[in-house]
Design an enzyme around this catalytic site. Sequence first.
Site, mmCIF file in Angstrom:
data_model
loop_
_atom_site.group_PDB
_atom_site.id
_atom_site.type_symbol
_atom_site.label_atom_id
_atom_site.label_comp_id
_atom_site.label_asym_id
_atom_site.label_seq_id
_atom_site.Cartn_x
_atom_site.Cartn_y
_atom_site.Cartn_z
ATOM 1 N N SER A 60 46.970 27.028 33.283
ATOM 2 C CA SER A 60 48.003 27.308 34.281
ATOM 3 C C SER A 60 47.690 28.627 34.976
ATOM 4 O O SER A 60 46.755 29.337 34.597
ATOM 5 C CB SER A 60 49.387 27.367 33.625
ATOM 6 O OG SER A 60 49.531 28.595 32.958
ATOM 7 N N LYS A 61 48.512 28.927 35.979
ATOM 8 C CA LYS A 61 48.229 30.096 36.826
ATOM 9 C C LYS A 61 48.165 31.393 36.027
ATOM 10 O O LYS A 61 47.521 32.344 36.444
ATOM 11 C CB LYS A 61 49.278 30.193 37.927
ATOM 12 C CG LYS A 61 49.007 29.165 39.003
ATOM 13 C CD LYS A 61 49.820 29.422 40.248
ATOM 14 C CE LYS A 61 49.604 28.299 41.250
ATOM 15 N NZ LYS A 61 50.835 27.773 41.805
#
Length: 336
Positions: free
Chosen positions: A260-261
């Site tokens: 994820s980011k």
Amino acid sequence: MTEVRVRIAPSPSGNLHVGTARTALFNYLFAKKNNGKFILRIEDTDADRTSQEYVDNIFDSLKALGLNWDEGPDVGGEYGPYTQSERFDIYPKYIQELLDKGFAYECFCTPEELEAEKEEATANKKAYVYSRKCENLTEEEKAKLRAEGRKPAIRFNVAKAQKAFHDSSILEFEDLVKGKLHVDTNLIGDFVIMKSNGAPTYNYAVVIDDALMKISHVIRGEDHISNTYKQILIFEALGFEVPRFGHLGMILAPDRSKLSKRHGATAVSDFVKQGYLTDALINFVALLGWAPSDGEEIKPVEKIAEDFRIGEISSSNSIFEYDKLKWMNSHYIKMV
Ligand code: GLU
């Protein structure tokens, strides 16, 4: 042998993710290897979650990576353009066919009624499966519900389809990557294929599109395995040829959680903004689940295509090593 036709079918609810780029690449390689066609389809049935900006990002990112599609949006051709929202007039016909054949039925349950069923299942520590209370409504009962202003959704009758095409409740298929997989269909609730507002759901629209686009092999992430069983039943119920399926392991972050980011960039366009070369990026992405037979990891896509065999894709998850990508990028920078 039937023509190999594969597709990448992103939903434009975000910029093109590296995981989708990997799925696109493996489909592309499989098409190249088999003189097949690589098709792009934009799956935007959920209008609230999609935007043109993301559609453009998907086009630009795939092109930047060299994953040019043979058919699809802005190419046209015999089957294009493929954008689900432009195909809404196609889907009702097959809903009617399923209703006529008894493989689907109208469901008048309100969100509140369904919520109550779910709560009851949770209270009894049971996995939720729809009660099928609308399966056998009489015409009079339906007319009464309609008169109350209720609009029905359409549900697929899992048990009926399973019974029509299989000897027991077990549904099995041979996955191109993972080998034999199966499920007990008693655990699959009768799922909605068309919402009460007339919009087709993902599991239904994807089957109609894959069938009409003559997709021969569906290669996608293993998070779709539970959908595959539902889709096989719809293919069978409509008398369509069932494609072969291959499910890829997931891409995890170095800490083994979902990428994820917070781990770094995840969208192809963000990596490009950070200065990564698309040749390095696509080479790196190919190694997430695939390994070259000669151990030589730095390879352009054309060479990878020669060496690529779908049966050799690893069925386990891959780790996205940002450091390795950096190393590979510096290698490509030195080459230009
Ligand atoms: N639109 C789906 C997604 O973005 C793709 C599903 C599929 O490949 O069948 O996850």
